[in-house]
Design a protein around this motif. Structure first.
Motif, PDB file in Angstrom:
ATOM      1  N   VAL A   1      -6.015   7.046  -6.654  1.00  0.00           N
ATOM      2  CA  VAL A   1      -5.681   5.825  -5.912  1.00  0.00           C
ATOM      3  C   VAL A   1      -5.076   6.210  -4.570  1.00  0.00           C
ATOM      4  CG1 VAL A   1      -4.219   3.760  -5.878  1.00  0.00           C
ATOM      5  CG2 VAL A   1      -5.380   4.427  -7.978  1.00  0.00           C
ATOM      6  N   TRP A   2      -5.495   5.478  -3.543  1.00  0.00           N
ATOM      7  CA  TRP A   2      -4.939   5.657  -2.201  1.00  0.00           C
ATOM      8  C   TRP A   2      -3.454   5.319  -2.213  1.00  0.00           C
ATOM      9  CZ3 TRP A   2      -4.057   1.900   2.112  1.00  0.00           C
ATOM     10  CH2 TRP A   2      -3.888   2.548   3.351  1.00  0.00           C
ATOM     11  N   ASN A   3      -2.656   6.105  -1.505  1.00  0.00           N
ATOM     12  CA  ASN A   3      -1.198   5.947  -1.525  1.00  0.00           C
ATOM     13  C   ASN A   3      -0.637   5.604  -0.151  1.00  0.00           C
ATOM     14  OD1 ASN A   3       1.222   6.058  -3.134  1.00  0.00           O
ATOM     15  ND2 ASN A   3       1.777   7.938  -2.042  1.00  0.00           N
TER      16      ASN A   3
ATOM     17  N   PRO B   1       4.621  24.841 -25.448  1.00  0.00           N
ATOM     18  CA  PRO B   1       3.572  25.784 -25.022  1.00  0.00           C
ATOM     19  C   PRO B   1       2.178  25.147 -25.009  1.00  0.00           C
ATOM     20  CG  PRO B   1       4.242  26.240 -27.271  1.00  0.00           C
ATOM     21  CD  PRO B   1       5.192  25.198 -26.755  1.00  0.00           C
ATOM     22  N   ALA B   2       2.074  23.948 -25.588  1.00  0.00           N
ATOM     23  CA  ALA B   2       0.775  23.265 -25.616  1.00  0.00           C
ATOM     24  C   ALA B   2       0.491  22.617 -24.266  1.00  0.00           C
ATOM     25  CB  ALA B   2       0.773  22.208 -26.714  1.00  0.00           C
ATOM     26  N   ARG B   3      -0.776  22.544 -23.920  1.00  0.00           N
ATOM     27  CA  ARG B   3      -1.149  21.912 -22.671  1.00  0.00           C
ATOM     28  C   ARG B   3      -0.898  20.402 -22.742  1.00  0.00           C
ATOM     29  NH1 ARG B   3      -7.030  24.874 -21.772  1.00  0.00           N
ATOM     30  NH2 ARG B   3      -6.207  27.012 -21.557  1.00  0.00           N
ATOM     31  N   PRO B   4      -0.309  19.819 -21.686  1.00  0.00           N
ATOM     32  CA  PRO B   4      -0.053  18.369 -21.701  1.00  0.00           C
ATOM     33  C   PRO B   4      -1.355  17.587 -21.675  1.00  0.00           C
ATOM     34  CG  PRO B   4       0.370  19.282 -19.528  1.00  0.00           C
ATOM     35  CD  PRO B   4       0.130  20.451 -20.446  1.00  0.00           C
ATOM     36  N   THR B   5      -1.322  16.389 -22.240  1.00  0.00           N
ATOM     37  CA  THR B   5      -2.534  15.567 -22.264  1.00  0.00           C
ATOM     38  C   THR B   5      -2.849  14.997 -20.888  1.00  0.00           C
ATOM     39  OG1 THR B   5      -1.257  13.584 -22.857  1.00  0.00           O
ATOM     40  CG2 THR B   5      -2.119  14.944 -24.669  1.00  0.00           C
ATOM     41  N   HIS B   6      -1.831  14.827 -20.042  1.00  0.00           N
ATOM     42  CA  HIS B   6      -2.056  14.227 -18.727  1.00  0.00           C
ATOM     43  C   HIS B   6      -1.269  14.981 -17.658  1.00  0.00           C
ATOM     44  CE1 HIS B   6      -3.319  10.987 -21.401  1.00  0.00           C
ATOM     45  NE2 HIS B   6      -3.948  10.431 -20.377  1.00  0.00           N
ATOM     46  N   LEU B   7      -1.868  15.113 -16.489  1.00  0.00           N
ATOM     47  CA  LEU B   7      -1.235  15.724 -15.322  1.00  0.00           C
ATOM     48  C   LEU B   7      -1.288  14.742 -14.160  1.00  0.00           C
ATOM     49  CD1 LEU B   7      -2.830  19.302 -15.326  1.00  0.00           C
ATOM     50  CD2 LEU B   7      -0.515  18.713 -16.041  1.00  0.00           C
ATOM     51  N   VAL B   8      -0.225  14.735 -13.356  1.00  0.00           N
ATOM     52  CA  VAL B   8      -0.175  13.912 -12.145  1.00  0.00           C
ATOM     53  C   VAL B   8      -0.027  14.847 -10.948  1.00  0.00           C
ATOM     54  CG1 VAL B   8       1.041  12.098 -10.885  1.00  0.00           C
ATOM     55  CG2 VAL B   8       0.872  11.984 -13.382  1.00  0.00           C
ATOM     56  N   LEU B   9      -0.919  14.729  -9.971  1.00  0.00           N
ATOM     57  CA  LEU B   9      -0.870  15.548  -8.758  1.00  0.00           C
ATOM     58  C   LEU B   9      -1.303  14.722  -7.559  1.00  0.00           C
ATOM     59  CD1 LEU B   9      -2.557  17.432 -11.130  1.00  0.00           C
ATOM     60  CD2 LEU B   9      -1.834  19.187  -9.506  1.00  0.00           C
ATOM     61  N   PHE B  10      -0.771  15.072  -6.391  1.00  0.00           N
ATOM     62  CA  PHE B  10      -1.250  14.484  -5.155  1.00  0.00           C
ATOM     63  C   PHE B  10      -2.546  15.175  -4.744  1.00  0.00           C
ATOM     64  CE2 PHE B  10       3.154  13.052  -4.830  1.00  0.00           C
ATOM     65  CZ  PHE B  10       2.965  11.757  -4.387  1.00  0.00           C
ATOM     66  N   GLY B  11      -3.387  14.446  -4.008  1.00  0.00           N
ATOM     67  CA  GLY B  11      -4.683  14.984  -3.612  1.00  0.00           C
ATOM     68  C   GLY B  11      -4.593  16.187  -2.706  1.00  0.00           C
TER      69      GLY B  11
ATOM     70  N   PHE C   1       0.797  -1.229   0.000  1.00  0.00           N
ATOM     71  CA  PHE C   1       0.000   0.000   0.000  1.00  0.00           C
ATOM     72  C   PHE C   1       0.832   1.282   0.000  1.00  0.00           C
ATOM     73  CE2 PHE C   1      -2.371  -3.292   2.387  1.00  0.00           C
ATOM     74  CZ  PHE C   1      -3.397  -3.499   1.477  1.00  0.00           C
ATOM     75  N   HIS C   2       1.818   1.383   0.895  1.00  0.00           N
ATOM     76  CA  HIS C   2       2.526   2.651   1.082  1.00  0.00           C
ATOM     77  C   HIS C   2       3.393   2.981  -0.139  1.00  0.00           C
ATOM     78  CE1 HIS C   2       3.863   5.914   3.700  1.00  0.00           C
ATOM     79  NE2 HIS C   2       5.030   5.783   3.104  1.00  0.00           N
ATOM     80  N   GLY C   3       3.029   4.040  -0.836  1.00  0.00           N
ATOM     81  CA  GLY C   3       3.780   4.459  -2.015  1.00  0.00           C
ATOM     82  C   GLY C   3       3.473   3.657  -3.263  1.00  0.00           C
ATOM     83  N   LYS C   4       2.495   2.765  -3.205  1.00  0.00           N
ATOM     84  CA  LYS C   4       2.163   1.945  -4.375  1.00  0.00           C
ATOM     85  C   LYS C   4       1.693   2.801  -5.544  1.00  0.00           C
ATOM     86  CE  LYS C   4      -1.160  -1.430  -6.101  1.00  0.00           C
ATOM     87  NZ  LYS C   4      -2.377  -2.220  -5.815  1.00  0.00           N
TER      88      LYS C   4
ATOM     89  N   LYS D   1       0.293  13.819   0.626  1.00  0.00           N
ATOM     90  CA  LYS D   1      -0.928  13.286   1.238  1.00  0.00           C
ATOM     91  C   LYS D   1      -2.108  13.354   0.259  1.00  0.00           C
ATOM     92  CE  LYS D   1       0.481  14.556   5.943  1.00  0.00           C
ATOM     93  NZ  LYS D   1       0.143  15.347   7.154  1.00  0.00           N
ATOM     94  N   GLY D   2      -3.184  12.662   0.605  1.00  0.00           N
ATOM     95  CA  GLY D   2      -4.401  12.742  -0.191  1.00  0.00           C
ATOM     96  C   GLY D   2      -4.474  11.816  -1.380  1.00  0.00           C
ATOM     97  N   GLY D   3      -3.596  10.820  -1.441  1.00  0.00           N
ATOM     98  CA  GLY D   3      -3.608   9.914  -2.583  1.00  0.00           C
ATOM     99  C   GLY D   3      -3.028  10.567  -3.827  1.00  0.00           C
ATOM    100  N   LEU D   4      -3.001   9.817  -4.906  1.00  0.00           N
ATOM    101  CA  LEU D   4      -2.428  10.320  -6.156  1.00  0.00           C
ATOM    102  C   LEU D   4      -3.498  10.345  -7.231  1.00  0.00           C
ATOM    103  CD1 LEU D   4       0.392  11.231  -7.155  1.00  0.00           C
ATOM    104  CD2 LEU D   4       0.683   8.943  -8.121  1.00  0.00           C
ATOM    105  N   THR D   5      -3.495  11.407  -8.028  1.00  0.00           N
ATOM    106  CA  THR D   5      -4.521  11.571  -9.066  1.00  0.00           C
ATOM    107  C   THR D   5      -3.885  11.806 -10.429  1.00  0.00           C
ATOM    108  OG1 THR D   5      -4.694  13.983  -8.832  1.00  0.00           O
ATOM    109  CG2 THR D   5      -6.048  12.631  -7.364  1.00  0.00           C
ATOM    110  N   VAL D   6      -4.624  11.454 -11.463  1.00  0.00           N
ATOM    111  CA  VAL D   6      -4.248  11.762 -12.845  1.00  0.00           C
ATOM    112  C   VAL D   6      -5.397  12.540 -13.479  1.00  0.00           C
ATOM    113  CG1 VAL D   6      -3.692  10.843 -15.132  1.00  0.00           C
ATOM    114  CG2 VAL D   6      -2.782   9.726 -13.081  1.00  0.00           C
ATOM    115  N   TRP D   7      -5.043  13.641 -14.131  1.00  0.00           N
ATOM    116  CA  TRP D   7      -6.026  14.479 -14.834  1.00  0.00           C
ATOM    117  C   TRP D   7      -5.715  14.436 -16.328  1.00  0.00           C
ATOM    118  CZ3 TRP D   7      -9.661  17.863 -12.233  1.00  0.00           C
ATOM    119  CH2 TRP D   7      -9.623  17.719 -10.843  1.00  0.00           C
ATOM    120  N   ARG D   8      -6.768  14.261 -17.133  1.00  0.00           N
ATOM    121  CA  ARG D   8      -6.611  14.161 -18.582  1.00  0.00           C
ATOM    122  C   ARG D   8      -7.274  15.347 -19.276  1.00  0.00           C
ATOM    123  NH1 ARG D   8      -8.925   8.799 -20.720  1.00  0.00           N
ATOM    124  NH2 ARG D   8     -10.884   9.875 -20.256  1.00  0.00           N
ATOM    125  N   LEU D   9      -6.610  15.851 -20.288  1.00  0.00           N
ATOM    126  CA  LEU D   9      -7.135  16.980 -21.057  1.00  0.00           C
ATOM    127  C   LEU D   9      -8.325  16.526 -21.896  1.00  0.00           C
ATOM    128  CD1 LEU D   9      -6.659  19.993 -21.804  1.00  0.00           C
ATOM    129  CD2 LEU D   9      -5.257  19.162 -23.722  1.00  0.00           C
TER     130      LEU D   9
END
Length: 614
Positions: A590-592, A549-559, A452-455, A604-612
């Motif tokens: 996903v819970w991290n 300068p174009a917006r990326p198709t995917h972003l990764v951020l913590f919650g 679980f931790h860091g998965k 903290k807050g798990g990890l998220t992926v955002w798609r354009l």
């Protein structure tokens, strides 16, 4: 013939590693081994500042060019993964899951070899009867289980240091204090109660007595000074953290040889050590030249920047008691009680020890090792920046100190013939309570840390590589620096992308230096409104930026960062609000692991992926 102890260790390490998902521990397991190797073989990826030429002062002296402006890291360890990736490239398996599985097999092999040489080292420090106990302690060590199979540079350093200790000349083991005459054949004719009474009176130490019949045991750990020096120097070329250990043992060997065999023999020892270490250092330099195309001395550059210039403190400072109050308690879980007794029994003069500790079997090689590791910890504690894993190369020796106390109450029993559990306990020479405590205590934390931790920090790259969240044309990670692996797990050649960095102030004013990470987390909403999709940067970095300068198709951020609010021109907005405004939708969360156990609040807050949204 492959030793049975190694086969056992390899099987157990495989069962404890491969079936479980890969989790995140520290950036170095990716960015100091896998990422440089992947970049070298496939020609794309990211190299951190340690793998690039550092800023050279204008003086242009030899020292400045090759030491100050050299490379911080050597290629011995990443070179192993270069071979792995090359095989995958030739066979076409790099386009399969083997791109992440194959490097883990290297870690399993390193861990199993370390276990086996811990097994051998115990026979050198205490006697062959202690080997099985040492193997058990190494295999059940939570610290070993969590770190050894990883591609951290401390893993090969631990293996090479343990191997070198197996071959370094140490004082000879002397026969046990209790004589084997204590067990006369006629004693077996007596009743059980009398036998038990006589054994307690004689205070038989079966591991010590095994030294009297060492020919019955297959464990061989002969002295070989040239091989020991080669192994130790190779470890130092990877990471020079054990230099104080080898200084202590080397000086002690020269003095011991001088006293026993005269000045000629001691000079011979010095000559062998000098020739072997110089040849190894030259071979390491050639390897670095082969991979970089320039002459550099990473071990010396590492010492110059991390110790002399104290760059390492940029990533956090620790006090001088860090290793005593944090590293040792964490590394030695759950054998603290037995380790303290065995270590101080070996370290302190018997005249000041309490009665029970005086009776522990601490041969002269073990006593020498106690003084050597104490000296090494003392030197390492002077560093302003310390981490638990810096003591990992000493852990195999640490585990062996617990054996005299652990096995002192051991008594053989006939039930070992019929019961598997008793057979295993008799093999390890441990009592029932200590055996089950050491075996069972690490299970829950091990499962949490490896399930679980860091998965999420590793799994996110696997998900993106497989295309489960759509085609990844470009990727930006707005997370604390190096929170996720990069192309070693993505393996997407045509993908553009970047992540927040946190490079130290080398060649710039340290008082005004700020990292991309600090820029972003100071005001993430403002950044998204005014700077994104460009990375946050200082003026002197802008010329080196290659972001699209174009917006990326995917972003990764913590919650955690998604909930941050800022009021700009009277309007309050959160990071998640801004992402929606920019045209993104959350497609993965996903819970991290427990937030309380994260080493940074920003994770903290798990990890998220955002798609354009297109």
């Amino acid at each position: 013939m492959i030793p049975k102890a190694f086969i056992l260790a390899f099987l157990i390490r495989t069962l404890l590693t491969l079936p479980l998902p890969q989790t995140y521990f520290q950036p170095d397991e990716f960015y100091q081994a896998l990422e440089p190797a992947h970049n070298y073989v496939f020609g794309y990826g990211y190299l951190t500042w340690e793998w690039r030429d550092l800023t050279t002062p204008l003086t242009g002296t030899w020292w400045d060019i090759y030491m100050v402006g050299g490379r911080m890291r050597g290629w011995i360890w990443p070179g192993v993964f270069v071979g792995v990736y090359r095989v995958l490239q030739i066979t076409g398996l790099d386009k399969t899951e083997w791109i992440v599985i194959a490097p883990r097999l290297v870690g399993i092999l390193v861990a199993a070899l370390t276990d086996y040489h811990t097994y051998k080292l115990a026979s050198k420090l205490i006697g062959p009867g202690a080997s099985s106990s040492a193997l058990f302690l190494s295999l059940t060590s939570l610290f070993n289980a969590h770190l050894l199979p990883r591609s951290l540079s401390t893993s090969p350093e631990t293996l090479l240091t343990t191997m070198a200790l197996c071959y370094v000349p140490l004082p000879s083991l002397i026969p046990s204090k209790p004589s084997s005459d204590n067990l006369k054949p006629s004693a077996f004719e007596k009743d059980k109660k009398q036998i038990r009474t006589e054994e307690n009176q004689a205070k038989l130490d079966y591991i010590a007595m095994d030294r009297d019949v060492s020919s019955l045991y297959p464990v061989i750990c002969t002295d070989n000074l040239p091989l020991s020096v080669i192994l130790a120097t190779t470890a130092l070329c990877i990471r020079p953290t054990t230099i104080s250990l080898w200084m202590f043992l080397g000086i002690h060997l020269v003095i011991r040889t001088l006293r026993s065999s005269g000045i000629i023999a001691s000079l011979r020892v010095i000559a062998i050590a000098a020739i072997s270490s110089t040849a190894t250092f030259a071979a390491s330099t050639y390897i670095d030249y082969h991979f970089t195309g320039r002459l550099c001395f990473p071990a010396l550059t590492f010492i110059h920047h991390n110790i002399i210039r104290n760059i390492s403190s940029f990533y956090g400072s620790t006090n001088h008691l860090y290793h005593l109050t944090q590293s040792l308690p964490i590394m030695l879980f759950p054998i603290w009680y037995w380790w303290i007794q065995g270590f101080f029994s070996a370290l302190l003069p018997s005249s000041i020890l309490p009665g029970r500790l005086k009776q522990l079997d601490t041969p002269e090689p073990l006593r020498l090792m106690a003084r050597a590791v104490t000296f090494s910890i003392g030197i390492l504690s002077l560093s302003p920046h310390s981490e638990w894993r810096f003591l990992h190369p000493l852990l195999p020796a640490f585990l062996i100190f617990a054996i005299p106390s652990l096995t002192t109450s051991y008594r053989p029993t006939v039930f070992g013939i019929y019961r598997l559990s008793d057979s295993i306990r008799q093999y390890t020479r441990l009592t029932k309570i200590s055996f089950y405590l050491i075996l069972l205590a690490p299970i829950v934390p091990f499962l949490y840390l490896n399930l679980f931790h860091g998965k999420a920090q590793v799994e996110v790259m696997n998900v993106l590589r497989r295309g489960q969240l759509g085609e990844v044309g470009s990727l930006v990670s707005l997370t604390p620096c190096h929170s996720i692996p990069w192309q070693s797990h993505l393996h997407l050649k045509d993908m553009e992308g970047w992540f927040l960095t946190c490079e130290p102030p080398i060649g710039v004013n340290s008082e005004t230096h700020r990292t991309q990470q600090s820029f972003f987390y100071q005001s993430p909403v403002s950044y998204l409104q005014e700077v994104f999709p460009y990375p946050p940067a200082q003026l002197h970095e802008i010329a080196n930026l290659t972001a699209s300068p174009a917006r990326p198709t995917h972003l990764v951020l913590f919650g955690e960062v998604l909930r941050r609010l800022e009021t700009i021109k009277g309007v309050s907005s959160s990071v998640s609000d801004e992402l929606v405004r920019l045209g993104y939708e959350r497609v993965w969360h996903v819970w991290n692991g427990f937030d309380l156990l994260q080493d940074e609040d920003e994770r903290k807050g798990g990890l998220t992926v955002w798609r354009l949204i297109t």
